[in-house]
Structures are given as C-alpha cells and as structure tokens.
Design an enzyme around this catalytic site. Structure first.
Site, PDB file in Angstrom:
ATOM      1  N   TRP B 317       0.839  -1.207   0.000  1.00  0.00           N
ATOM      2  CA  TRP B 317       0.000   0.000   0.000  1.00  0.00           C
ATOM      3  C   TRP B 317       0.876   1.260   0.000  1.00  0.00           C
ATOM      4  CZ3 TRP B 317      -0.536   4.247   3.216  1.00  0.00           C
ATOM      5  CH2 TRP B 317      -1.665   5.023   3.012  1.00  0.00           C
ATOM      6  N   HIS B 318       2.040   1.176   0.652  1.00  0.00           N
ATOM      7  CA  HIS B 318       2.878   2.360   0.780  1.00  0.00           C
ATOM      8  C   HIS B 318       3.592   2.731  -0.500  1.00  0.00           C
ATOM      9  CE1 HIS B 318       2.148   1.949   5.066  1.00  0.00           C
ATOM     10  NE2 HIS B 318       2.530   3.206   5.158  1.00  0.00           N
ATOM     11  N   GLY B 319       3.670   1.813  -1.445  1.00  0.00           N
ATOM     12  CA  GLY B 319       4.300   2.203  -2.694  1.00  0.00           C
ATOM     13  C   GLY B 319       4.575   1.016  -3.574  1.00  0.00           C
TER      14      GLY B 319
END
Lengths: 420, 469
Positions: B317-319
């Site tokens: 989700w963060h990247g």
C-alpha cells in the site's frame, strides 16, 4: 492505548488567552492576504537579481497540464508581501539556533559567507567542449584557467567539521539530482574525492597537450598564505566572485603560463569605489547581520582605453561602469555586466591581441591584461552567437586565447557548447 | 494543493472559511464540496474526474445494495463489482509500472511500461470508498442516497490526500447536521496551526538534515544511524502534522476525525508501535482484511498466514516498490516474533530497554522504507555497521548534529508524551501560573507562525512525504 489522546477532552474548554492567540494568528494571516493584493507588483527583484514571475495566464490547456497552478504558486511566492524581510527572519532564526550552513552557504569563521561545492553533472561535457574549441583554432595559442571558489582557497575559515573539509565530500544526491542516471554526480575516474582541486586536475588532464593550463589555484593559495594576516581578501565576503586582489592573483598565474612578466599591483591606482556591496551569496540569505563588502578598482596611469560594446554600440573610455555602484548588482561595475562581445583597445600598447572566452570572474581580471595587449576581445558564449572560433580565425593578430571559468558556476553556462 | 503552501494558507483557506461560515447550513456541504474539488484539481486537474468516478461506483453500489440486495448472491455481486472496479483502478494507476517491471524481469521481455503518473491520494480515497461499500454490505451503516453528499465525504479536502482514513460511519452524522462551537473553532485552529509548525519548522528542517547526510558519501557509522533517525523523525512529524492539520480543519467545520498518531516513537514494542502509528490505516487493515480472513482465531498456521497477507499488503500500500514490501514484511515478522517468541520476555525487560529495542527496530525499518532505489540502499547500509571504509565514529556527527541541535532536541521531546504531562501539571496548579504559561504558549505560537511563513516564502515548494502513497 489512546489514553493520551482522550485526555484532550478535559482540556477542551478554551480561555481568553487561547482565543486571543487564535484571533491574532488569523488576523496576521488575513493581513498578509490583503497586503498581497494591495501591494505593488515588481517585475524585477534587485535583491535577488532576477526577473520575478509574471501574472499567470489562465486558459484550459495550461490548467490541464498544471502550468497555471505552478505559475500561480511562483507568482504568489515572488510577490509575497515583505518577501525580503521574511528571508532575513528565517536566516536569522537559523543562525541563532546554531546553524553553520544555511541553504548551501557556510557561515565562515570570519563572518563571511562561503558557498559549499557540489560536484556537478556536466563537467565531462564541458571538458569535451573546451577541447573541440581549441582544435578549431588555427593560429592562436589556447589557455585554460579554471578558478576554484572561496570554499577551496579559504578552507581555514570554514566552520569546523563541515563536509567540504573532508576528502570524501558530497555528491549530487537525490535532492540535487537533475537527471543524472546513477545519482553519483561527476565522478572523476571513480575516485572518491569530489573536491574542487581534484575536479580541476581532472579537467586539466583531459585537455593537456592541446591547451596550456593556468594554475590559478596555486597562485591563489600562494596569495592566501602570504596575506593571511592582512585585510586584503581574495574573495568577497558576501558574493561568489573573487575580489580585485583575487583576480590579480589569477592574472599573475596567466602571465606565468604565457611567459609574460606581470605588472605589479603597485603600478596601479588602487581605489575603494564602494563599501556597501552585498552580493549574490548575501541575497540567498538576506540577513543584514552579515554586513557589507568593499569593491576596489585598479586603474593603470598609462591606459588609453576605448571600450566598445558590440550589442549596444556604446563606446566608453573605461572598463568600469560606476552606475552599477548605485544598484544592488555592484559587481557589474567590472566590464558593465553582460555583453556578447566587448572590444577593448589600449592605444598605449602598440600591438598584440588576445581573446577571452569567459564568465563573470574574468570581468575583474581583464583590466590587468590591458597593459599587455593593444586589443582584447571578450566573449560571453551564452549570448555571442557568431561562433567564437571562426571570429578568432578571421583575426590572425590574436595570439592568445584565454578560456576563464570559475568552478562554482561552470555548469550553468550552457552556452559553452557554442564556443567552437 | 498542499496545506503548507502560500496559496493554500493565504488565499484558499481564508476564502473558504469566510464563505463557509457565512452561508446557511444547507449551503455548507455544497461549499465544502466545491472547494474540495478545487483543492484536488489544483494538483490533479485531470484525475479529479477519476476520483469522482471512483466515488460514484461506491455510491451506486450502496444504493443497489439497499434497493435490490434482497438475496445474498445479489449482494455479493454488487459488492464484488464495486471492489473490483475500485481495486482495479488502484492497481492500474499505482502498480501497473511496477508489475510490468517485474514481468519483464521474470520473462526477459521488454514491454514498455505505461508510465502512469500516480493520482495524488488514490490510496487513501480508495480505502475510504472500499470501507464504505463493505460497511453497507455488512449493514453496519445505511447507504447514502445523495451522490453529491457522498462525494462531499470522499473529496473532503482536509483528509482527502493523506489521511486520516476517515470512515463514512464516522462522519455520517456530522454530514447531516453539525455545528461549530467556539471551542471547536479555537481548538481546531490551534490544532491546525500546531500541525503547520510541526511540518514546516520540524519536519522540513530535519528533512533537510537527512538530505545532506544522505548525500554525504563519507559518513561515519554514528552519522548513518543519526541519518535514519532523522528520516524517522521527519516522516513522523511530516505525516502526523498532516493529520493534525486535517483534524484541526475538520473541527473548524464541526467534523470529528479519528486520531491517527499517539506518540508512536515512544512505543514499548512493535505491537505497541502499530497501535500508535497511522492508526486509521492499521485499524483499516484489521477490520477489512485481518478479521475477515479469520484473524487469530483459527490456529497458529492460519494466524501466521493472515499476518503475512496483512503486512505484505500494508507494505505494498505504501508504494509500488520492493523496499515497501520488504518493510511491511519486516514488521510482520517482528510482530509474529513478539506474539510467539519474545513478546513475554520483552515485557520483563527494564522499560528503557523495551523502548530502545522498539526504536532501533522502527528506525532500521524506516531505513528500508526510505530507499526505493536498491542501489542507494546498498551504498548506505554498509555505513550502518561501519563497513566499506566508513569509520565507526567521526567528526561529521558533530557537524550534522551540531547544526540542527535545537530542532533535533525539540523533535525528540515532542516525540514523547511530555506535552500532555506538562499540561496536566499546569492545569493542576494555580490560575495565575496557568495563565502565564498559556500566555507564553500563545506568544510562542505567534512567533512560530512568523517563522513558518518566512520558511514557506523561502522554499516555495515542499510537498508532504505521504503524497506519494
């Protein structure tokens, strides 16, 4: 788990002081909003020596690609009320908090400002271009002088432990990275030293055999050592240029390389023409705490000068432009700021001609060359579009060509590509 | 638009707040909607329509579920199609380039990457809309009948692009009726201003320190750790400041957004850390992934599987980059170890050691987090153990720490729950003392605001880190 947060509820009731704080903060912000609309919009910032952002143009394509938003943000920032004052406030705050480096500028031990050096990306390209330029010259002998900046010559004044004092300095990291694929910046032969000395050596090795290199660094170091106790600075306190004295040191290095006897500084009438100069490095920080610089001019009693500016057609009898001393950009006192081609004739010298391909560092050095040549042609390759090498080849009287750049801004001169 | 920018602070926000408080209540939501769309379009003039479409899908799903969801099959079809559309959009706009890169790497092919620019905040609003659809499906909340009201919730500018991830159930009531009390106005403003200062005067300053350490090729081991600590502090202050500003702005309008941070760097274990860091994200994963998968109630093996899935997704989700996945799994492994191996032992250690272990693990984790270029990570990490010619200690630490000592000190103090304790003491003592402390606090705030504006005028553009996610 959230006990610290939930306790906030107990403190929810506000008192008069808190209300007052918020009112004052809102009032302050509204004041700046109104001041922005009421304020006069300048087109040029004397202080920062640049044209400020113009009114953004609103149309569909520029909104769609975000250009309009970017322009608006630049416009608001450039015309923000009391912009110069705010710049000074944040510098002063950081200085008082113990910072020794602000915005890439070292606060040196002697109270001067010295820009740190980050090895740049295009240095390799620049070397190639010098080389090709010299190949295009038919008769004239080519000299190259790369001038180090204050960060190298005034090392002893840098703040303790700063990165520029180390052998393994900084490279153009992610923050300074503009399209350099491996993020390493200029890497001379994979060595881990990025100091100016090694970059200059690298450039000089790259052109050796074809171009005579001028050891400005050695000469400046000599003068720095000899004059350690005097007030005569080689670089301005608050500007990225060298002083007239620094330029004189560079001039002696050129004479040594060209086999000429340099004129003595005592031959000149030395005059302080300004003591309220605040240069480019000052403008980055804009904090009056840092004081002023002196500008010194040197005039030789024997000069009989005619100085012609090709672009404006103006002809004068001096290499200095005193009108700039009334403005912010006082360094332009030397050779009248930027011109594509300046022709300097000294009737006191019967013959000899030279050409100088250069950045603004040369402007304070060129006066010292006048006693050696009848004619000096001075080119700024960013603006001279005629092809410098063909001009020189069409003027066979030109015996010497001096390429002079300082290392700090060499990469900025994208016009170097046009020199051959 | 960015909160910590001159156009937002001096033009957008005053214009919005004045208009918002002048109009009668039935016009407040429309004003909020229009300004929110402008706010988003300022940064994403094209993708604003993508967000509106994404919101429409979930709005429609909610209506369909209520009107025609009379069988379990239909309900499932409605929910799954909404989830499919939302998650496909997220996958396409965020992960397409990454996936093509992996595919090329596995097969040796050279398919051109689509080269899509990530729409700002897509990870945040997708999670909000997904939580809405699931909640309606589970009948936890009634569906919203009006698309524009639903769009107002999704696009609400305080929390649109970097959280907290506000669920519809949290703001549903506020959307229909809310009022701003005097306390809301003053405390909301104070919260917003505090967040602004934490972002500009702490996060940006420490970020500059981190940038210069990162660019230094010859750092010593101590400086390398200082660097990662700086990144950790920068990320914490940057991100929690954004939440502060969002919560403050919400309060000025009468909304009550959930808290997102609770002094995470003072956690005593990684388990504790994740109860304190980006709370709205970890509870989202708990409620919409971990618990539906069975949580920890179906045996150790399934529990470990569920943890793996959750932390793989949290990382992703963060990247769209391997380092984020590694970072997520790193935390997953630590959590599993705390649960099954050393959790109990840890609690018996002196408190000081518990905090040290947690901080070191968190800081090292953010070292993985920060380098999305594996080559750069490979150059930096040897310095952490003094390899590759990096000395163990050098004068460089004096330079870097010395230059930023006051900011670092303030940041460290504010990372621990010192402020609430001081406030407790102050409120517990006499009125005169309390007033003089509040007076001092007020003066500090105004002084900080001037420095903040000065700093913003100097560096015009400095976006929030979490915009990339």
């Amino acid at each position: 788990m959230t006990e610290d947060i939930n306790k906030n509820r107990e403190y929810d009731d506000v008192c008069f002081i808190q209300r007052l704080t918020v009112f004052l903060a809102c009032g302050m912000m509204l004041f700046f909003s109104f001041a922005f609309f009421a304020g006069e919009k300048k087109t040029f910032s004397e202080n920062e020596n640049r044209v400020l952002a113009g009114t953004p143009e609103f149309d569909l394509p520029s909104v769609r690609n975000g250009q309009f938003m970017k322009q608006t943000e630049a416009y608001i920032s450039d015309h923000f009320p009391f912009r110069d004052g705010f710049l000074g406030i944040i510098t002063e705050g950081e200085r008082l908090s113990g910072r020794k480096e602000i915005e890439g500028v070292y606060l040196a031990k002697d109270g001067s400002l010295i820009e740190s050096y980050v090895a740049q990306e295009n240095t390799g390209k620049v070397i190639t271009q010098f080389f090709r330029f010299s190949e295009n010259l038919e008769n004239a002998k080519c000299y190259l002088m790369i001038v180090p900046t204050a960060v190298t010559i005034c090392r002893d004044r840098l703040p303790d432990y700063c990165p520029d004092l180390k052998a393994r300095g900084r490279h153009a990291g992610p923050a300074a990275d503009h399209g350099d694929p491996d993020g390493q910046g200029f890497d001379p032969e994979g060595q881990e030293s990025y100091g100016q000395e090694s970059v200059i050596n690298e450039i000089y090795e790259g052109v050796s055999g074809r171009i005579v290199t001028v050891d400005a660094l050695g000469a400046l170091k000599e003068y720095a050592g000899a004059d350690a106790d005097t007030e005569d600075r080689l670089y301005y306190r608050l500007d990225h240029h060298w002083t007239t004295r620094g330029a004189y040191a560079g001039y002696t290095a050129f004479c040594r390389a060209a086999g000429m006897a340099p004129s003595e500084l005592t031959d000149y009438e030395v005059k302080t023409v300004s003591d309220d100069f605040r240069g480019t490095v000052y403008s980055k920080l804009n904090d009056p705490h840092f004081g002023y610089d002196r500008i010194v001019s040197c005039e030789h009693p024997d000069w009989k000068l005619k100085v012609e500016y090709a672009d404006s057609g103006e002809v004068t009898d001096t290499m200095y432009a005193p009108e700039y001393l009334e403005k912010k950009d006082q360094y332009s006192y030397f050779l009248n700021n930027i011109h594509p081609l300046v022709t300097i004739t000294n009737e006191a010298v019967p013959d000899g001609a030279a050409a100088v391909v250069k950045d603004s560092y040369a402007n304070s050095l060129i006066p010292f060359l006048a006693v050696h040549y009848h004619t000096i042609y001075v080119f700024d390759t960013r603006y001279y579009k005629g092809g410098v090498s063909s001009f020189i080849n069409e003027h066979p009287e030109i015996g010497e060509v001096l390429i002079l750049y300082n290392l700090g801004t060499m990469d900025n001169d994208t016009g170097i590509g046009g020199i051959y | 638009m960015v909160f910590s920018s001159l156009p937002f602070l001096f033009f957008f926000l005053p214009a919005f707040l004045i208009l918002y408080h002048l109009v009668p209540f039935r016009a407040k939501n429309p004003v909020l909607l229009v300004f929110s769309l402008l706010f988003y379009a300022w940064g994403e003039p094209v993708y604003v329509f993508l967000m509106m479409f994404s919101a429409f899908v979930d709005y429609l799903d909610g209506v369909l579920l209520e009107r025609f969801g009379n069988t379990i099959l239909k309900r499932r079809i409605f929910l799954c199609s909404a989830l499919f559309i939302n998650l496909s959009l997220l996958a396409f706009f965020k992960y397409a380039d990454f996936a093509v890169g992996i595919f090329n790497g596995l097969t040796g092919l050279h398919i051109g990457a689509p080269g899509i620019a990530l729409p700002i905040g897509i990870s945040f609003y997708t999670f909000q809309t997904v939580s809405y659809s699931v909640d309606v499906y589970k009948k936890r909340i009634p569906a919203e009948r009006h698309y524009l009201k639903y769009l107002t919730y999704v696009s609400m500018f305080p929390q649109l692009i970097a959280g907290p991830i506000v669920r519809f159930s949290t703001v549903q009531e506020d959307l229909n009726s809310r009022r701003t009390s005097g306390n809301d106005l003053v405390n909301g403003s104070r919260r917003f201003l505090t967040g602004l200062m934490r972002k500009v005067l702490i996060a940006n300053q420490i970020g500059a320190l981190w940038d210069s350490i990162r660019a230094d090729a010859g750092i010593s081991m101590v400086t390398a750790w200082l660097g990662l600590l700086c990144f950790t502090l920068q990320l914490y202050f940057d991100f929690s400041a954004y939440s502060d500003m969002a919560i403050g702005l919400g309060r000025i309008m009468g909304f009550h957004f959930p808290e997102n941070f609770n002094y995470p760097l003072s956690a005593a274990s990684i388990t504790d850390f994740w109860h304190r860091w980006h709370i709205s994200l970890s509870t989202w994963f708990r409620d919409y992934v971990y618990i539906p998968l069975g949580g920890n109630r179906e045996g150790k093996a399934k529990h470990l599987r569920n943890m793996f899935i959750v932390w793989f997704l949290t990382g992703l989700w963060h990247g769209a980059s391997f380092n984020f996945i590694i970072w997520g799994l790193y935390h997953g492994v630590l959590l599993a170890l705390e649960k099954y191996v050393w959790g109990r032992g840890l609690k018996r250690l002196p408190a000081f050691l518990q905090h040290l272990y947690t901080l070191a693990a968190v800081v090292f984790g953010f070292g993985i987090f920060t380098f999305d270029d594996m080559g750069e990570m490979g150059r930096y990490f040897p310095a952490l153990i003094g390899l590759a010619g990096h000395p163990l200690i050098g004068t460089d630490v004096l330079w870097y720490a010395g230059n930023y000592l006051p900011v670092l000190a303030v940041a460290v103090i504010l990372s621990f729950p010192v402020y609430p304790r001081v406030r407790e003491k102050v409120y517990g003592s006499g009125r005169a003392f309390r007033n003089s402390v509040l007076l001092f606090e007020g003066a500090l705030m105004l002084f900080g605001l001037i420095l903040t504006v000065a700093s913003l005028v100097r560096d015009t553009y400095n976006p929030f880190l979490y915009f990339r996610f």
